[in-house]
Each structure stands twice: as structure tokens, then as C-alpha cells.
Design an enzyme around this catalytic site. Structure first.
Site, PDB file in Angstrom:
ATOM      1  N   ASP A  94      -4.660  -2.380  -6.345  1.00  0.00           N
ATOM      2  CA  ASP A  94      -4.777  -0.925  -6.364  1.00  0.00           C
ATOM      3  C   ASP A  94      -3.447  -0.206  -6.580  1.00  0.00           C
ATOM      4  O   ASP A  94      -3.353   0.999  -6.346  1.00  0.00           O
ATOM      5  CB  ASP A  94      -5.399  -0.441  -5.050  1.00  0.00           C
ATOM      6  CG  ASP A  94      -4.525  -0.750  -3.845  1.00  0.00           C
ATOM      7  OD1 ASP A  94      -3.717  -1.685  -3.916  1.00  0.00           O
ATOM      8  OD2 ASP A  94      -4.672  -0.057  -2.820  1.00  0.00           O
ATOM      9  N   GLU A  95      -2.427  -0.907  -7.052  1.00  0.00           N
ATOM     10  CA  GLU A  95      -1.116  -0.275  -7.167  1.00  0.00           C
ATOM     11  C   GLU A  95      -0.311  -0.921  -8.293  1.00  0.00           C
ATOM     12  O   GLU A  95      -0.360  -2.134  -8.484  1.00  0.00           O
ATOM     13  CB  GLU A  95      -0.369  -0.421  -5.837  1.00  0.00           C
ATOM     14  CG  GLU A  95       0.887   0.394  -5.722  1.00  0.00           C
ATOM     15  CD  GLU A  95       1.466   0.331  -4.322  1.00  0.00           C
ATOM     16  OE1 GLU A  95       2.242   1.229  -3.965  1.00  0.00           O
ATOM     17  OE2 GLU A  95       1.161  -0.634  -3.587  1.00  0.00           O
TER      18      GLU A  95
END
Length: 475
Positions: A94-95
Site C-alpha cells: 500500500d505504499e
């Protein structure tokens, strides 16, 4: 992405929107992977024991992770990032860091802000989820900016303002300063970034050592020249399980190691890799952790080879006091294999023996039946020679022959409770079934954003829904 796993579950399940959701291992030894912002109000956070989270937020929805579902969303988001620049460095599902200048997407603060806002809109349109964007001249500052932007925001750190921004922040804001280092600095009277600068480089070297001291001082001055690296070399592939109840039976431990080896190889093959070094991890009843490894003559992605090597490593580990965690990994990775025909023959013989009812040992439950803190019920049932009970994990997708798509709210005492709803419906009805109901089957997750063609085809008329068009609710 904002509270990624929990947000994905809320988007997937209309009845959970706006409510506290915790995703992680649900057993007594489970750990929180992600908590929604509604759950964080009660003090729940990532890496917290699930048992503690239940005490803080007893009414939250506790769900087991759906890794493949999260990965599919992550791939969509990473695809959007790669449209902006060839230099995308994923940090996790998610990053990621993105070099906007390398892709010609931005050349000054204003153009960077426009790109960031467009990216947030694209993420919402494609995935139905929100993401936060941090814009800055370095990776460290972009990371800090993205944390400040959460949830669902954008923060741009203008060039020349970095030192003033960092000065009042706690030392733990800087990457590489964890709890232990933070406590060490606090005892020395240093609690903010500004105080790090005032202490000086020599003092930080004295307190933290040469390499760490120089690095921390540079970060306190907002110096970070690390480039965005598009491809990171994978160093190892591994899987592990924690068990609610310590395993004492040696045959059961062996079957668990074989199961983990199978899962590890499947993950290895999905990545198109092979490896030479097999690693076994064992955490015993007293929390002591042992790691054993064996290097093969050449790289392999053969499950028989990995299982045989892991079994040999297990022979040298004393497990008489009980085992609480097992793991199998492969390192020394390559993109080709060197087959071990002897291990393949042994594996084939073992499968034949099992099919014929031989006493070569019984393989436990399927490789995807446990998450962090799983109980291992299926493996126990198989080891005892009985039928493996169907397991229904809270939060996972199911489909019923009569009621359609839904998700498991909970199970136990021979029953499973399902809420029937989709990402595009309103909150659905709840029904309870026998755990072996023939009409109930596991299902694939539905996309969070309904395809436009399907939306048009499925949209009811005002007469069909008995309302005016303005009053209809469609997710």
C-alpha cells in the site's frame, strides 16, 4: 493507501462502513495487521496483540486477512503510479515512492500538486478506495508528508521549508529511530528533531555510534539523497504460521513443515523464482527461536526438494517442549532451476504410499487454511485420521445457491453465520447455516468498483424499485 486492509474490507462490506474494523490474526496469539480509523479511536493499532485489541474495542468487526484480494488492489494502484513515472519503488502493498521528475509528470511545486490530486482521484475511481499523497524533494520528507496527509489528503513540503517543518517533530519521526533509540535519546535529553541538530554530529556519534550518528544528523538537517529505485531484488521468499496451542506431536510438526514448504514453493513459483538455500524457523514454547539452513547444489522450485531439505533440518531441532511457530523459507534466489531427480522420486514414492494407506505420515490441512495466529484445526483432524472440518474464516467471501454472494461473520458449534451483501448493495441480511451446508461454498472477492456496463445493465427502473430515480441508493 489509508488503513489499507481495513478500508478494503469496509468498501467490500457495506454493513461495516463507518464502523470499527480490525484485520489480522484472530487466535489467542494473533496480531493486528491493520485497524480502521474508527478502531484507532479506541487505541487499536497495527502490531498490537489481537487479544488486547478485543479488550479495547470489543464491538469492532474482527476479520482475517484476504491476501490475494489486497494484492489485486495493490497491483491496480501500482499500475497508476507507473503511468506517472518509470521510477516507482514499492515499499509494501500500500505504499511506494515515485520520482515524478523522471517521468516528466512534474517540474515544480504547482505541477506536482496537480499530479498528486489527479492521482488521488484516479485511485478512488479505479479502486473505490482513498489514498494519501506526500510530495517533497526527498524520500524521507515525502514519507513524512504522506503520514501528515492521512487520511485522504495531500501534503506538499515546499523547498526551503524542510528544516522549519522538522524542527518541532519528535525524534521518532525520522526513519531508523525506533523505540530503543528513541528512549536512549530521551535519556540524553533529546526529544525533538531540533534538539538533534543542537546536540551536534559529534554528540550523536558518541550516543548512537559512527554510522547511525552520522545518518541521524543528516536526516535532522533534512538531507536525504537516496534515489528512487524502480526494482528491488527479492532476497528470500518465506511463509510461517503461529499456533494458538503449542504443538508437541513430532508427526504433526513434520506435517506442518511439509505444508509450509508447499506454500513457500507456490509463492516462489508465482514470482518466477527458484532458490538454493532452504531455511527452517522454529519458535519453541519458551519463545526461543532457532533458525537452520541448508544450501543445495543448485537452485530449485521443486516442492519435493524443499520439503526433503526442511525435513532434514527439522531432524536437528529439539521440539520436545512444544512449538508455537514454524516457518519455511528459500533464499539464494535465481530465475532458473536445477532439478533434483532423487528428491522427485522420493516425493512420488511418498505420494504413492499415502494413496495406498502406507505409514509414511499424513499431510495436514491445506496450505491456505491458517493465517497469523491460526489454530490448525484441520491439521489436527487429519493427523488423528478423522475428516477435516470445513473452516469458514471471518470476512472471507462465500456464495450460497439460494442467497447469492456474502461474507462470513463468524462460525462455531457447527454453524456459520453469513451476511449477504456486495460492494454495490446496501447492508445485507444475515443468515445462519450448518457448517457443512451443501449450498454454501467459498467464493472469489467481487471488485470494489462495479463495471460500468454491468451497472447500466443492473440498474432498475423507477417502477421496478418503487421509488423516484433520485431516491435510489447504489454504492
Amino acid at each position: 493507501m489509508d488503513a489499507f486492509f481495513a478500508q478494503a474490507e469496509q468498501a467490500s462490506k457495506p454493513s461495516l462502513r463507518g464502523k470499527a474494523v480490525v484485520v489480522g490474526g484472530l487466535g489467542p496469539r494473533g496480531v493486528v495487521a491493520t485497524a480502521s480509523y474508527e478502531a484507532r479511536v479506541f487505541g487499536v493499532h497495527s502490531a498490537m496483540p489481537t487479544a488486547q485489541a478485543r479488550r479495547l474495542a470489543p464491538n469492532a468487526a474482527y476479520l482475517t486477512p484476504r491476501g490475494a484480494f489486497y494484492r489485486s488492489i495493490s497491483e491496480q494502484v501500482m499500475g497508476l503510479l507507473r503511468e506517472l513515472s518509470p521510477l516507482v519503488e514499492p515499499l509494501s502493498l500500500d505504499e511506494a515512492f515515485v520520482d515524478l521528475e523522471a517521468g516528466g509528470a512534474a517540474w515544480d511545486s504547482e505541477s506536482a500538486r496537480r499530479v498528486g490530486e489527479r492521482l488521488r482521484a484516479d485511485i478512488r475511481a479505479v479502486t473505490g478506495l482513498t489514498g494519501s499523497v506526500g510530495l517533497a524533494a526527498s524520500k524521507m520528507l515525502a514519507k513524512i508528508a504522506s503520514e501528515q496527509a492521512k487520511p485522504d489528503g495531500l501534503v506538499l513540503i515546499e523547498p526551503g521549508t524542510e528544516r522549519a517543518l522538522l524542527a518541532p517533530m519528535p525524534v521518532r519521526t525520522l526513519p531508523g529511530i525506533g523505540p530503543a533509540t528513541g528512549d536512549h535519546l530521551r535519556r540524553a535529553g533529546i526529544t525533538t528533531v531540533e534538539e538533534l541538530v543542537e546536540a551536534g554530529e559529534d554528540e550523536l556519534v558518541r550516543l548512537l555510534g559512527k554510522a547511525h550518528g552520522h545518518g541521524v544528523y543528516a536526516m535532522a538537517l533534512a538531507r536525504d539523497d537516496r534515489p528512487v529505485v524502480a526494482e528491488r531484488e527479492t532476497k528470500s521468499v518465506s511463509v510461517e504460521d503461529t499456533y494458538d496451542i503449542d504443538i508437541h506431536d513430532r508427526l504433526r510438526i513434520g506435517s506442518e513443515v511439509r505444508r509450509l514448504a508447499d506454500r513457500c514453493v507456490r509463492r516462489l513459483r508465482r514470482a518466477g523464482l527458484s532458490g538454493r538455500t532452504i531455511v527452517l524457523k522454529v519458535r519453541r514454547y519458551d519463545f526461543s527461536t532457532l533458525t537452520r539452513s541448508e544450501t543445495l547444489r543448485g537452485p530449485t522450485d521443486d516442492v519435493a526438494v524443499v520439503q526433503e531439505a526442511a525435513a532434514r533440518l527439522l531432524e536437528g531441532v529439539d521440539t520436545t517442549g512444544g512449538v508455537r511457530l514454524l516457518g519455511v523459507g528459500v533464499s539464494g534466489l535465481a530465475d532458473y532451476t536445477q532439478e533434483d531427480l532423487f528428491a522427485q522420486v522420493a516425493h512420488a514414492a511418498q505420494e504413492t504410499g499415502e494413496a495406498d494407506g502406507g505409514d509414511l505420515g499424513v499431510i495436514g490441512g491445506s496450505g491456505d487454511t491458517r493465517g497469523t495466529g491460526g489454530t490448525g484445526t484441520q491439521g489436527e483432524a487429519a493427523a488423528e485420521g478423522g475428516p477435516a472440518e470445513r473452516r469458514w474464516h471471518p470476512g472471507h467471501d462465500v456464495r450460497h445457491a439460494d442467497y447469492g454472494h456474502g461474507w462470513v461473520q463468524g462460525s462455531g458449534l457447527g454453524r456459520v453465520t453469513v451476511r449477504f451483501e456486495t460492494p454495490w448493495s446496501g447492508p445485507g441480511r444475515v443468515r445462519t447455516f450448518r457448517i457443512d451446508d451443501p449450498g454454501l461454498e467459498p467464493a472469489e472477492p467481487l471488485p470494489l468498483v462495479r463495471p460500468a456496463a454491468e451497472t447500466e445493465a443492473a440498474a432498475p427502473t423507477a417502477v421496478e424499485r418503487g421509488t423516484t430515480p433520485a431516491s435510489g441508493v447504489f454504492g
